[in-house]
Design a protein around this motif. Sequence first.
Motif, PDB file in Angstrom:
ATOM      1  N   GLY A   1      35.824  21.848  50.372  1.00  0.00           N
ATOM      2  CA  GLY A   1      34.641  21.081  49.978  1.00  0.00           C
ATOM      3  C   GLY A   1      34.122  20.199  51.096  1.00  0.00           C
ATOM      4  O   GLY A   1      33.325  19.292  50.863  1.00  0.00           O
ATOM      5  N   ASP A   2      34.556  20.466  52.337  1.00  0.00           N
ATOM      6  CA  ASP A   2      34.083  19.698  53.486  1.00  0.00           C
ATOM      7  C   ASP A   2      32.734  20.228  53.949  1.00  0.00           C
ATOM      8  O   ASP A   2      32.404  21.394  53.714  1.00  0.00           O
ATOM      9  CB  ASP A   2      35.082  19.795  54.651  1.00  0.00           C
ATOM     10  N   GLN A   3      31.986  19.370  54.638  1.00  0.00           N
ATOM     11  CA  GLN A   3      30.709  19.792  55.200  1.00  0.00           C
ATOM     12  C   GLN A   3      30.971  20.825  56.302  1.00  0.00           C
ATOM     13  O   GLN A   3      31.856  20.642  57.140  1.00  0.00           O
ATOM     14  CB  GLN A   3      29.965  18.602  55.805  1.00  0.00           C
ATOM     15  N   VAL A   4      30.189  21.894  56.309  1.00  0.00           N
ATOM     16  CA  VAL A   4      30.284  22.908  57.353  1.00  0.00           C
ATOM     17  C   VAL A   4      29.250  22.563  58.410  1.00  0.00           C
ATOM     18  O   VAL A   4      28.052  22.724  58.197  1.00  0.00           O
ATOM     19  CB  VAL A   4      30.045  24.331  56.794  1.00  0.00           C
ATOM     20  N   THR A   5      29.725  22.042  59.530  1.00  0.00           N
ATOM     21  CA  THR A   5      28.867  21.698  60.656  1.00  0.00           C
ATOM     22  C   THR A   5      29.449  22.355  61.909  1.00  0.00           C
ATOM     23  O   THR A   5      30.600  22.797  61.907  1.00  0.00           O
ATOM     24  CB  THR A   5      28.810  20.173  60.871  1.00  0.00           C
ATOM     25  N   PHE A   6      28.642  22.391  62.961  1.00  0.00           N
ATOM     26  CA  PHE A   6      29.140  22.974  64.207  1.00  0.00           C
ATOM     27  C   PHE A   6      30.365  22.205  64.697  1.00  0.00           C
ATOM     28  O   PHE A   6      31.350  22.808  65.125  1.00  0.00           O
ATOM     29  CB  PHE A   6      28.042  22.973  65.283  1.00  0.00           C
ATOM     30  N   GLN A   7      30.300  20.888  64.605  1.00  0.00           N
ATOM     31  CA  GLN A   7      31.417  20.069  65.066  1.00  0.00           C
ATOM     32  C   GLN A   7      32.667  20.299  64.211  1.00  0.00           C
ATOM     33  O   GLN A   7      33.773  20.417  64.734  1.00  0.00           O
ATOM     34  CB  GLN A   7      31.007  18.603  65.040  1.00  0.00           C
ATOM     35  N   ALA A   8      32.499  20.391  62.897  1.00  0.00           N
ATOM     36  CA  ALA A   8      33.647  20.607  62.011  1.00  0.00           C
ATOM     37  C   ALA A   8      34.284  21.972  62.270  1.00  0.00           C
ATOM     38  O   ALA A   8      35.503  22.096  62.330  1.00  0.00           O
ATOM     39  CB  ALA A   8      33.215  20.484  60.549  1.00  0.00           C
ATOM     40  N   VAL A   9      33.455  23.009  62.438  1.00  0.00           N
ATOM     41  CA  VAL A   9      33.980  24.357  62.707  1.00  0.00           C
ATOM     42  C   VAL A   9      34.671  24.376  64.062  1.00  0.00           C
ATOM     43  O   VAL A   9      35.743  24.970  64.221  1.00  0.00           O
ATOM     44  CB  VAL A   9      32.861  25.419  62.626  1.00  0.00           C
ATOM     45  N   GLN A  10      34.078  23.717  65.035  1.00  0.00           N
ATOM     46  CA  GLN A  10      34.668  23.660  66.378  1.00  0.00           C
ATOM     47  C   GLN A  10      36.057  23.034  66.330  1.00  0.00           C
ATOM     48  O   GLN A  10      37.007  23.571  66.890  1.00  0.00           O
ATOM     49  CB  GLN A  10      33.744  22.860  67.306  1.00  0.00           C
TER      50      GLN A  10
ATOM     51  N   ILE B   1      26.638  29.042  59.922  1.00  0.00           N
ATOM     52  CA  ILE B   1      26.847  27.597  59.883  1.00  0.00           C
ATOM     53  C   ILE B   1      25.561  26.888  59.468  1.00  0.00           C
ATOM     54  O   ILE B   1      25.569  25.990  58.627  1.00  0.00           O
ATOM     55  CB  ILE B   1      27.359  27.077  61.247  1.00  0.00           C
ATOM     56  N   GLU B   2      24.439  27.304  60.042  1.00  0.00           N
ATOM     57  CA  GLU B   2      23.157  26.678  59.684  1.00  0.00           C
ATOM     58  C   GLU B   2      22.837  26.915  58.210  1.00  0.00           C
ATOM     59  O   GLU B   2      22.342  26.010  57.532  1.00  0.00           O
ATOM     60  CB  GLU B   2      22.040  27.199  60.582  1.00  0.00           C
ATOM     61  N   HIS B   3      23.140  28.095  57.703  1.00  0.00           N
ATOM     62  CA  HIS B   3      22.913  28.386  56.294  1.00  0.00           C
ATOM     63  C   HIS B   3      23.775  27.474  55.424  1.00  0.00           C
ATOM     64  O   HIS B   3      23.297  26.913  54.430  1.00  0.00           O
ATOM     65  CB  HIS B   3      23.213  29.863  55.994  1.00  0.00           C
ATOM     66  N   GLN B   4      25.042  27.325  55.782  1.00  0.00           N
ATOM     67  CA  GLN B   4      25.943  26.462  55.015  1.00  0.00           C
ATOM     68  C   GLN B   4      25.465  25.013  55.042  1.00  0.00           C
ATOM     69  O   GLN B   4      25.531  24.319  54.034  1.00  0.00           O
ATOM     70  CB  GLN B   4      27.375  26.547  55.552  1.00  0.00           C
ATOM     71  N   ARG B   5      24.966  24.573  56.189  1.00  0.00           N
ATOM     72  CA  ARG B   5      24.472  23.200  56.294  1.00  0.00           C
ATOM     73  C   ARG B   5      23.284  22.983  55.366  1.00  0.00           C
ATOM     74  O   ARG B   5      23.131  21.911  54.796  1.00  0.00           O
ATOM     75  CB  ARG B   5      24.075  22.889  57.735  1.00  0.00           C
ATOM     76  N   GLN B   6      22.433  24.005  55.231  1.00  0.00           N
ATOM     77  CA  GLN B   6      21.258  23.885  54.375  1.00  0.00           C
ATOM     78  C   GLN B   6      21.627  23.916  52.896  1.00  0.00           C
ATOM     79  O   GLN B   6      21.050  23.200  52.092  1.00  0.00           O
ATOM     80  CB  GLN B   6      20.256  25.009  54.670  1.00  0.00           C
ATOM     81  N   THR B   7      22.562  24.784  52.534  1.00  0.00           N
ATOM     82  CA  THR B   7      22.893  24.965  51.119  1.00  0.00           C
ATOM     83  C   THR B   7      23.952  24.000  50.626  1.00  0.00           C
ATOM     84  O   THR B   7      24.066  23.773  49.434  1.00  0.00           O
ATOM     85  CB  THR B   7      23.375  26.399  50.838  1.00  0.00           C
TER      86      THR B   7
END
Length: 139
Positions: free
Chosen positions: A38-47, A67-73
């Motif tokens: 349930g964490d935010q999916v961001t470039f920094q988090a994935v990195q 990642i961009e799709h996850q950030r939007q949804t």
Amino acid sequence: MSDTRQRRIDNLTDAARRKSQAKVKAAEAAIRRLIKRGDQVTFQAVQREAGVSQNFLYKNPDLRARIEHQRQTQRPTPRPVPAAVNTENNIVTALTAEVTRLKKQHRQEVTELRKALEQAHGENLALRRELQRRGGSDD
């Protein structure tokens, strides 16, 4: 070109391809773990989660789109406010916590955007240099 040299080139190419595939798999697994938690999916988090560079994530069109799709949804779910919150002090505390959370999220997004901008500037510079090298004009 000698056979030995070509074999070395082929081996290096295969190794680079395997390394890239491993990074893609690690990033995909990281995205799944972030979603599951349930964490935010961001470039920094994935990195951080996958141990890959943000540059790698930005340059890979499939991972970048995912990642961009996850950030939007994946909008943050509003935190439930306890029903007993009817004193001014509790309201102020709840709002202060929300402002703090939003500031942190904003800083994280600004950092990601700055890194993306740096990447774009670097690509722009490389393209300008290539254009100059090929004899084009740079107006």
